[in-house]
Design an enzyme around this catalytic site. Structure first.
Site, PDB file in Angstrom:
ATOM      1  N   LEU A  42      22.310  47.833  33.645  1.00 29.84           N
ATOM      2  CA  LEU A  42      21.430  46.693  33.458  1.00 29.84           C
ATOM      3  C   LEU A  42      22.230  45.533  32.848  1.00 29.84           C
ATOM      4  O   LEU A  42      23.039  45.731  31.950  1.00 29.84           O
ATOM      5  CB  LEU A  42      20.272  47.054  32.529  1.00 29.84           C
ATOM      6  CG  LEU A  42      19.236  48.046  33.068  1.00 29.84           C
ATOM      7  CD1 LEU A  42      18.226  48.382  31.980  1.00 29.84           C
ATOM      8  CD2 LEU A  42      18.534  47.480  34.291  1.00 29.84           C
ATOM      9  N   GLY A 143      23.068  40.501  43.676  1.00 25.82           N
ATOM     10  CA  GLY A 143      24.249  39.914  43.060  1.00 25.82           C
ATOM     11  C   GLY A 143      25.415  39.666  43.993  1.00 25.82           C
ATOM     12  O   GLY A 143      25.257  39.506  45.203  1.00 25.82           O
ATOM     13  N   GLY A 178      43.450  30.398  43.133  1.00 27.10           N
ATOM     14  CA  GLY A 178      42.132  29.791  43.029  1.00 27.10           C
ATOM     15  C   GLY A 178      41.994  28.995  41.753  1.00 27.10           C
ATOM     16  O   GLY A 178      42.126  29.547  40.660  1.00 27.10           O
ATOM     17  N   GLY A 179      41.724  27.706  41.888  1.00 27.49           N
ATOM     18  CA  GLY A 179      41.628  26.824  40.731  1.00 27.49           C
ATOM     19  C   GLY A 179      40.215  26.371  40.442  1.00 27.49           C
ATOM     20  O   GLY A 179      40.009  25.273  39.919  1.00 27.49           O
ATOM     21  N   ILE A 182      36.487  30.365  37.666  1.00 26.35           N
ATOM     22  CA  ILE A 182      37.021  31.661  37.236  1.00 26.35           C
ATOM     23  C   ILE A 182      38.528  31.592  37.054  1.00 26.35           C
ATOM     24  O   ILE A 182      39.077  32.018  36.029  1.00 26.35           O
ATOM     25  CB  ILE A 182      36.639  32.765  38.243  1.00 26.35           C
ATOM     26  CG1 ILE A 182      35.113  32.951  38.272  1.00 26.35           C
ATOM     27  CG2 ILE A 182      37.314  34.087  37.878  1.00 26.35           C
ATOM     28  CD1 ILE A 182      34.620  33.872  39.379  1.00 26.35           C
ATOM     29  N   HIS A 438      25.334  12.197  12.799  1.00 23.19           N
ATOM     30  CA  HIS A 438      26.722  11.783  12.601  1.00 23.19           C
ATOM     31  C   HIS A 438      27.333  12.578  11.443  1.00 23.19           C
ATOM     32  O   HIS A 438      26.689  12.743  10.405  1.00 23.19           O
ATOM     33  CB  HIS A 438      26.774  10.288  12.267  1.00 23.19           C
ATOM     34  CG  HIS A 438      28.144   9.801  11.893  1.00 23.19           C
ATOM     35  ND1 HIS A 438      29.132   9.593  12.824  1.00 23.19           N
ATOM     36  CD2 HIS A 438      28.692   9.510  10.677  1.00 23.19           C
ATOM     37  CE1 HIS A 438      30.220   9.179  12.207  1.00 23.19           C
ATOM     38  NE2 HIS A 438      29.991   9.121  10.902  1.00 23.19           N
TER      39      HIS A 438
END
EC number: 1.8.1.4
Length: 461
Positions: A42, A143, A178-179, A182, A438
């Site tokens: 789960l 998923g 891969g940029g 992830i 602030h």
């Protein structure tokens, strides 16, 4: 657990990740009888192999950077190294506490959890390891998985994010294929841990789905950190031996490293689950739905990464809640994709919501769009933290703000206000009238809107 074979439920949810368990929890909260089918754990990818463990790594990486740079703030520290066993223990403890909490929630809502591999075998039936469960409504939420490229097999020194999270030592060198989000997050972690990192990205920019101004600033920040990257050329091949991996690109360049991380995106987990047989429409593996997440088949809905669009845990979570309320007859408002916040939790962080400048001009016309950048150099808390970056606002001319884009340390924590601004179609004048505490980085959002409303204080008009 009692045998519930053949039992009829109001909702049967197939998949216990962010989208699936949200649908189950909300459905049960609304008084519906819910079954939740999960073959692994789960919480799904996000909790066990994605969002949570990677952010635990990123927090450890931030602590390493803080220790390394303490002298800049007058605090003399010594970084003796990264104890990956300790990092792993910390990561697992965070996951464990959240997992236990989720299990408790599911139990307290009296949701029937069915463990095993489920398939859709009828418009109202899910089969789990040979046993059948009927639902008046079905929610498919199975998923995604870490993609690879044709001919690129995962194994040995070639990893996806799943295997990378289990490394027991810091790599000496890594090539990240891969940029996107992830790849950039892992590159950031490993650089902070002391590895030599090179990113290979076929697109012209890192985090290429973001506003181009953010992508370019992100590249400058990574270059300053010593993270190398090669953009705009496709991967050609890789070999591996006992010493490491040897990667080649289509332009003839070659790169060597100890490991290759394949971070080319995630694919929908829909194969061999009975979806097509039951009439669901699939496009490149994604389940096609209408804006109310109905598949067009019976009472079958789909949520999360299997639905085309942003593959984000919080999107799936929101969709799960939406579908449960839809089934319960509450008539919820459809989710607007452009109003979903996006964060890359690297150093620096990138956070955005709404339309990029390019998309806004495409939708509304170049003359109907106004943009403003507010440099974090004018923000007191950012100066204290020692971070650089900016807030970029995109608005319809004489109209509401339709995009908020930020880069800098911790800006992911600011996107909550950004999404309210965009989703509630606030005008710059509306936000400018609000008082921001602030000194906070959040104040930068207020000052950016002051400037866009025509009354800049710490920015030039």
């Amino acid at each position: 657990m009692a045998d519930t074979t053949g039992s009829a439920f109001d909702i049967v949810v197939l998949g216990g990740g962010s989208g699936g368990y949200a649908a189950a929890l909300r459905g049960a909260q609304l008084g519906l009888n819910v079954a939740l089918v999960e073959e692994s754990k789960l919480g799904g990818t996000c909790l066990h192999w994605g969002c949570i463990p990677t952010k635990a790594f990123l927090h450890a990486a931030q602590l390493a950077d803080d220790a390394r740079e303490g002298a800049h703030f007058g605090v003399h520290t010594e970084l003796k190294g990264i104890d990956m066993a300790g990092v792993q223990q910390y990561k697992d403890s965070v996951i464990g506490r959240l997992y236990k909490g989720l299990q408790g929630l599911i139990k307290s809502r009296k949701i029937t959890v069915i463990e095993g591999h489920g398939r859709l075998v009828a418009k109202d039936t899910v089969e789990v390891d040979g046993q059948r469960y009927t639902g008046q409504h079905i929610v498919v939420a199975t998923g995604s998985y870490a993609r690879s490229l044709p001919g690129l097999e995962i194994g040995g020194r070639i990893l996806t994010s799943t295997e990378a999270l289990d490394l027991t030592e810091v790599p000496k060198s890594v090539i990240v294929l891969g940029g996107g989000v992830i790849g950039s997050e892992f590159a950031s972690v490993w650089k902070s841990f002391g590895a030599d990192v090179t990113i290979i990205e076929a697109l012209p920019h890192l985090v290429a789905n973001e506003d181009e101004a953010l992508s370019k600033a992100f590249e400058r920040a990574f270059r300053k950190r010593g993270i190398k990257f090669n953009l705009g050329v496709r991967f050609a091949g890789v070999t591996q031996d006992e010493n490491g991996v040897h990667v080649s690109l289509e332009d003839g360049k070659t790169f060597d490293a100890e490991y290759l991380l394949v971070a080319v995106g995630r694919g929908p987990r829909t194969a061999d689950l009975g979806y097509e047989e039951q009439g669901l429409t699939l496009d490149r593996g994604f389940v096609i739905t209408n804006e109310r997440l109905h598949t067009g088949v019976g009472n079958v809905y789909a949520v999360g990464d299997i639905v085309p669009g942003l593959q984000l845990a919080h999107r799936g979570f929101a969709q799960g809640i939406f579908v449960a309320e839809e089934i319960a007859g509450l008539g919820p408002q459809p989710i607007v994709e452009s109003g979903i916040p996006r964060v890359t939790y690297s150093e620096p962080e990138v956070a955005s919501v709404g339309l990029t400048e390019a998309k806004a001009k495409e939708v509304h016309g170049a003359d109907a769009v106004e943009v403003l950048e507010y440099n974090l150099g004018g923000n007191g808390k950012s100066q204290i933290l020692g971070t650089a970056g900016f807030v970029k606002l995109v608005r319809q001319k004489d109209g509401p703000v339709i995009g908020v884009h930020m880069i800098g340390a911790r800006v992911g924590e600011l996107i909550g206000e950004g999404q309210l601004i965009v989703n509630w179609e606030a005008y710059p004048e509306d936000v400018a009238a609000l008082v921001h505490a602030h000194p906070t980085q959040n104040e930068a959002l207020g000052e950016a809107h002051l400037a866009l409303a025509g009354k800049p204080l710490h920015a030039h008009n």
